[in-house]
Scaffold this motif. Sequence first.
Motif, PDB file in Angstrom:
ATOM      1  N   UNK A  19       0.833  -1.210   0.000  1.00 55.22           N
ATOM      2  CA  UNK A  19       0.000   0.000   0.000  1.00 55.22           C
ATOM      3  C   UNK A  19       0.866   1.258   0.000  1.00 55.22           C
ATOM      4  N   UNK A  20       1.937   1.234   0.778  1.00 53.51           N
ATOM      5  CA  UNK A  20       2.839   2.384   0.832  1.00 53.51           C
ATOM      6  C   UNK A  20       3.455   2.650  -0.543  1.00 53.51           C
ATOM      7  N   UNK A  21       3.911   1.615  -1.191  1.00 52.73           N
ATOM      8  CA  UNK A  21       4.505   1.777  -2.529  1.00 52.73           C
ATOM      9  C   UNK A  21       3.436   2.197  -3.528  1.00 52.73           C
ATOM     10  N   UNK A  22       2.248   1.595  -3.447  1.00 54.87           N
ATOM     11  CA  UNK A  22       1.176   1.870  -4.407  1.00 54.87           C
ATOM     12  C   UNK A  22       0.692   3.314  -4.331  1.00 54.87           C
ATOM     13  N   UNK A  23       0.773   3.932  -3.168  1.00 57.76           N
ATOM     14  CA  UNK A  23       0.365   5.336  -3.047  1.00 57.76           C
ATOM     15  C   UNK A  23       1.330   6.262  -3.776  1.00 57.76           C
ATOM     16  N   UNK A  24       2.555   5.839  -4.005  1.00 61.68           N
ATOM     17  CA  UNK A  24       3.570   6.669  -4.657  1.00 61.68           C
ATOM     18  C   UNK A  24       3.743   6.365  -6.137  1.00 61.68           C
ATOM     19  N   UNK A  36      -3.115   2.624  -6.031  1.00 64.10           N
ATOM     20  CA  UNK A  36      -3.861   2.169  -4.854  1.00 64.10           C
ATOM     21  C   UNK A  36      -5.322   2.594  -4.944  1.00 64.10           C
ATOM     22  N   UNK A  37      -5.583   3.762  -5.497  1.00 64.58           N
ATOM     23  CA  UNK A  37      -6.936   4.290  -5.602  1.00 64.58           C
ATOM     24  C   UNK A  37      -7.649   3.851  -6.871  1.00 64.58           C
ATOM     25  N   UNK A  47      -0.431  -3.560  -8.810  1.00 64.86           N
ATOM     26  CA  UNK A  47      -0.504  -3.889  -7.379  1.00 64.86           C
ATOM     27  C   UNK A  47      -0.091  -5.336  -7.139  1.00 64.86           C
ATOM     28  N   UNK A  48      -0.530  -6.234  -8.031  1.00 69.20           N
ATOM     29  CA  UNK A  48      -0.145  -7.651  -7.914  1.00 69.20           C
ATOM     30  C   UNK A  48       1.359  -7.816  -8.128  1.00 69.20           C
TER      31      UNK A  48
END
Length: 160
Positions: A19-24, A36-37, A47-48
């Motif tokens: 999640x932390x990586x996906x937000x960036x 993430x969104x 994400x996978x």
Amino acid sequence: MENEEDPFKKQQIVDARARNISHNVRCLECGSQSIEESQADIAVLLRKLIRDEIRSGKSDKDIYHKLEQDYGETILYAPKFDWQTAGLWLSPLIIAGAAGGIWAYGRYRQRTNVHLLAMNLTRGIPFTPKEKEAMIEILTPPPPDGILPSSPWWTRWLPR
């Protein structure tokens, strides 16, 4: 009991890092959302991919580097500082410096009375401080109706 919690804790750690990586990381299809969104197919696949990379033991930095290599620098929300992005990163400083220079030049022009300089040149000797003060008082025009000289420049356009 510990053996049963280990897979659960590991999965929580993987999810939190992902999640932390996906937000960036920017969604390639949406552009304005992070993966993430976003619910786009490419975001789900990314994400996978991130979760698979975390499970394989790669660090966050390695994952960002892999994404940047595969999809380009625009996939990351915070581009790195280099010669190509220097203008983007330094533009606020350049704009602030230019505004400060314009302000300082305006203050300098305001304090420099051209008439006094011309009189000094034609007279041949500089004014004494009292003469200079008297000449500035004589040569400075009075302020317009009701506006003090110390009031901001934008008050000229306010309704009276």
